[in-house]
Scaffold this motif. Structure first.
Motif, PDB file in Angstrom:
ATOM      1  N   SER A  32     -50.566  32.328  28.478  1.00 56.35           N
ATOM      2  CA  SER A  32     -52.006  32.358  28.217  1.00 56.35           C
ATOM      3  C   SER A  32     -52.811  31.936  29.443  1.00 56.35           C
ATOM      4  N   VAL A  33     -52.305  31.002  30.242  1.00 58.70           N
ATOM      5  CA  VAL A  33     -53.099  30.632  31.413  1.00 58.70           C
ATOM      6  C   VAL A  33     -53.050  31.724  32.489  1.00 58.70           C
ATOM      7  N   ILE A  34     -51.913  32.391  32.609  1.00 59.79           N
ATOM      8  CA  ILE A  34     -51.846  33.493  33.584  1.00 59.79           C
ATOM      9  C   ILE A  34     -52.819  34.596  33.178  1.00 59.79           C
ATOM     10  N   TYR A  35     -52.800  34.916  31.892  1.00 58.33           N
ATOM     11  CA  TYR A  35     -53.661  35.972  31.361  1.00 58.33           C
ATOM     12  C   TYR A  35     -55.131  35.655  31.629  1.00 58.33           C
ATOM     13  N   GLU A  36     -55.492  34.440  31.336  1.00 55.59           N
ATOM     14  CA  GLU A  36     -56.875  33.994  31.486  1.00 55.59           C
ATOM     15  C   GLU A  36     -57.310  34.080  32.961  1.00 55.59           C
ATOM     16  N   MET A  37     -56.437  33.603  33.848  1.00 52.26           N
ATOM     17  CA  MET A  37     -56.819  33.538  35.258  1.00 52.26           C
ATOM     18  C   MET A  37     -56.752  34.906  35.930  1.00 52.26           C
ATOM     19  N   ASP A  38     -55.807  35.732  35.505  1.00 53.95           N
ATOM     20  CA  ASP A  38     -55.761  37.108  36.008  1.00 53.95           C
ATOM     21  C   ASP A  38     -57.111  37.784  35.779  1.00 53.95           C
ATOM     22  N   ALA A  39     -57.629  37.594  34.583  1.00 52.51           N
ATOM     23  CA  ALA A  39     -58.906  38.225  34.233  1.00 52.51           C
ATOM     24  C   ALA A  39     -60.018  37.721  35.154  1.00 52.51           C
ATOM     25  N   GLU A  40     -59.966  36.448  35.484  1.00 49.95           N
ATOM     26  CA  GLU A  40     -61.005  35.905  36.359  1.00 49.95           C
ATOM     27  C   GLU A  40     -60.894  36.444  37.773  1.00 49.95           C
ATOM     28  N   ILE A  41     -59.657  36.570  38.240  1.00 49.34           N
ATOM     29  CA  ILE A  41     -59.464  37.119  39.591  1.00 49.34           C
ATOM     30  C   ILE A  41     -59.962  38.558  39.642  1.00 49.34           C
TER      31      ILE A  41
END
Ligand code: ADP
Ligand code: MG
Length: 720
Positions: free
Chosen positions: A299-308
């Motif tokens: 979930s943290v990878i998913y969240e941060m990928d979206a931000e990048i």
């Protein structure tokens, strides 16, 4: 006028002479504004008469008494005056140490207001620390003449402020100076909080707050004044943070940040959604892993990928607009700025590698910074091992690198021939240039100062067609910060947390061992060594006097007397760096079984076969540090053990902390306990309260105010 704009020198106040001016300078009081902001540290409630018969809390008395007789005791220089007094409810003795001069003024018959703490000693009520104020209106009274003492009101009643003092400064002097300053300057002090917020929060005007903090007539007024001043201070602090959020993310970012960040905000992402969201490079990496990611990692990878992605697309859109001659946007371009916290071994590094791959998929570069050479080297090795097979170009840069290796590396970085560079703070020294650094990862962020954090961002800051773009920032910490505190210090960052550990990890079992019983721990460790496992022994000092156990002495003892049949080694910061690396490598390879050390091994050492952590004089370490050290074991599948050996003279809170560590291996729980037993100012390594420099706000009691001030500051900034 703002209080800080009252720049009149204190010396201009009547009654403040050159001597007092000098003394006040010692506590940083130069102007009348400074003086008015020199707040009491406490108050004494003398609003009520408290007789000898009643005696209040802590033996406090505030009464009117008559001197019955004088006595002397002791001889020579020790000769001391004793006044026997009565107040109509009882008799007491005033012991006048170093106050023989009272013999003349407090003759029998004198009526005085007596204030102080009284205790029963040798059968009599006594005080050695008392104040006596003469009631001159009764000086005529004769001893023995009957007066109803109980009907006379004491002098100097009310709420007495108690100011912090320094050498040469008395309560009387500072109090008098402040009274003067208040009467001449307190009118017309301006409010510094917007009027609507004062009203909404039911605060006092600044002018009233200043008057009442110094001269309350009731304790509740002092409390209200304090509330107002603390709010103002925290509102100003949060306004600075809100502005930074605004500059980075615009109004929408401010709105997001004002919502409380709760764990439940972190959604679980199912496997299909997750893999579908990965870039091809990330997917290759995902498929190369021998284990599944934990829910939290996903979930943290998913969240941060979206931000990048958002950071990149927004920038593209802006540059496009500029190319077409449209005006630049009024708010800055979005970038990610996150703090990722999770216990040691929860898999943060792995998460950061996924994010690096996202950046590389976008053709950007990543800088990965670690606080020590050893840790940086390990990360560099891991990164190369895991990512080089995918075609990612990695490099390792430290301050120790000689020019021969360094120059080509710098050139490659500048030309964009390196995708990920791992290193120490050398990554951000002035001669290092990047082609396009889009992500800065900072491991063990609490080891870096705020300024270093700033320097890093500057490296990646680029100006393109008149617009400034910041790099994305990922800070990682295994020292979880309680939510409330995180808001204060990292108020401009978003927070992600990993709570779940990878499957198959067994929580470390912790034992508390009292000093003197070390041998029990040593024997338990021996059983583990006999099964082929390894052990760490950690000490508070390298070498030292008798009181502190030193790693050097303990090492000799372990090697020669406790475990002569096993290979023991010693590592600490005075050991040559190359040798440190060699020792740690030998330990990792199993050539060494027992490693005695200082906290140099606190971060980064990863030896799954080590199952024992013995920490001697554990009460000399901070809780977060002990937790971090314990995280060195339990990294494999075998059951691991931690022995906390505590001193015989441990304090009560000390024992409480040890018990909290035994009870839980959850870093978040431990951080909360740490906060409870110590107050946030001392939170090891995370925040220096002094750094924040609050005048009146106190983070251990004003967290509620901090939250309110944050909400108000964010909405105020975004509405402007
Ligand atoms: P942290 O940086 O949070 O301390 P790391 O990322 O260094 O943790 O991970 C610690 C160890 O756990 C590494 O050896 C890593 O390969 C391994 N690891 C990471 N994620 C998982 C997972 N989901 N399952 C099993 N092992 C994992
Ligand atoms: Mg780590």
């Amino acid at each position: 006028m703002k209080i800080s704009d009252i720049k009149t020198p204190v010396s201009s106040i009547s009654g403040i002479g050159p001597q007092l001016t000098k003394t006040l300078a010692k506590v940083n009081i130069f102007t009348v504004g400074d003086l008015l902001q020199y707040y009491p540290r406490d108050y004494e409630d003398r609003t009520r008469k408290v007789t000898f018969g009643e005696r209040g809390q802590n033996g406090k008395v505030h009464t009117v008494a008559q001197v019955v007789r004088q006595e002397w005791f002791g001889y020579g220089r020790m000769k001391t005056l004793k006044l026997i007094v009565t107040d109509g409810t009882g008799t007491a003795e005033l012991i006048c140490f170093n106050r023989a001069f009272l013999e003349k003024s407090l003759v029998p018959g004198t009526i005085i207001t007596v204030t102080g703490q009284f205790f029963v000693k040798y059968g009599a009520l006594q005080s050695t620390a008392f104040e006596a104020i003469k009631h001159t209106e009764y000086t005529e009274s004769e001893p023995g003449k009957t007066l109803d003492l109980t009907s006379i009101s004491p002098k100097e009643s009310g709420v007495i402020p108690i100011y912090p003092l320094t050498e040469g400064l008395t309560q009387k002097a500072i109090s008098k100076a402040i009274t003067q300053a208040l009467s001449q300057y307190a009118f017309g002090i301006e409010d510094e909080i917007p009027a609507e917020i004062i009203q909404k929060r039911g605060l006092l005007s600044k002018q009233d707050a200043i008057r009442l903090i110094h001269r309350p007539t009731e304790i509740s007024q002092a409390a209200a004044a304090r509330q107002t001043l603390a709010f103002e201070e925290l509102f100003q602090f949060q306004s600075v943070i809100a502005k930074r959020v605004f500059e980075r993310k615009g109004a929408s970012g401010v709105l997001v940040s004002s919502a409380p960040q709760r764990e439940s905000d972190q959604k679980v992402v199912d496997l299909k959604t997750f893999t579908d969201s990965l870039s091809p490079l990330q997917l290759d990496f995902f498929n190369s892993l021998p284990f599944p990611l934990t829910d939290d990692q996903r979930s943290v990878i998913y969240e941060m990928d979206a931000e990048i992605d958002r950071a990149y697309t927004e920038r593209e859109r802006i540059l496009n607009q500029l190319d077409r001659g449209l005006p630049p946007p009024t708010t800055p371009s979005f970038t990610m700025a996150r703090l990722l916290q999770g216990d040691v071994g929860s898999g943060k590094t792995l998460v950061s590698l996924f994010l690096c791959l996202r950046i590389i998929s976008w053709k950007g570069q990543c800088a990965f910074m670690a606080p020590t050479e050893i840790l940086a080297r390990q990360h560099a090795e891991t990164t190369a091992k895991l990512l080089a097979p995918l075609g990612v170009r990695t490099a390792f840069l430290t301050g120790n690198l000689r020019a021969k290796g360094r120059n080509p590396l710098l050139k490659a970085l500048k030309e964009g021939d390196i995708d990920i560079v791992v290193g120490t703070h050398a990554l951000f020294s002035s001669n290092v240039e990047y082609k396009d650094m889009e992500l800065a990862v900072i491991d063990e962020q609490h080891r870096f100062g705020v300024l270093q954090r700033q320097a890093i961002l500057e490296k990646g800051r680029v100006t393109n067609r008149g617009m400034t773009f910041e790099p994305n920032l990922l800070m990682m910490s295994a020292t979880p910060i309680p939510q409330s505190l995180a808001l204060t210090v990292f108020g401009d960052l978003d927070i992600s947390s990993i709570h779940t550990m990878p499957a198959g990890r067994k929580p470390v079992t912790t034992y508390l061992v009292k000093e003197g019983n070390e041998i029990n721990a040593y024997e338990a460790v021996r059983k583990e060594l006999d099964q082929g496992h390894q052990a760490y022994f950690v000490y508070p000092a390298i070498d030292s006097d008798e009181n502190i156990k030193s790693a050097e002495r303990a090492f000799t003892h372990l090697r020669d007397h406790i475990y002569p049949q096993y290979k023991c080694a010693l590592v600490h910061s005075k050991v040559d760096e190359e040798e440190q690396v060699q020792i740690l490598n030998a330990f990792r390879d199993g050539a060494i079984q027992v490693l005695a050390a200082t906290t140099v091994i606190e971060v980064g050492v990863d030896v799954p076969n080590a199952t024992c952590m013995v920490i001697e004089q554990a009460d000399r370490f901070g809780m977060a540090q002990l937790h971090q050290l314990r995280g060195r074991v339990g990294r494999g599948t075998a059951q691991s053990y931690c022995f906390l050996i505590y001193s015989k003279d441990i304090t009560e809170t000390g024992i409480e902390r040890m018990k909290a560590l035994r009870q839980s291996t959850d870093g978040f729980f431990i951080a909360e306990q740490d906060l409870k037993t110590r107050g946030p100012g001392e939170l090891n390594g995370t925040v220096q309260a002094g750094e924040l420099g609050f005048r009146i706000a106190d983070l251990s009691r004003d967290m509620g105010i901090m939250q309110d001030a944050r909400i108000d500051a964010l909405s105020f900034i975004s509405e402007k």
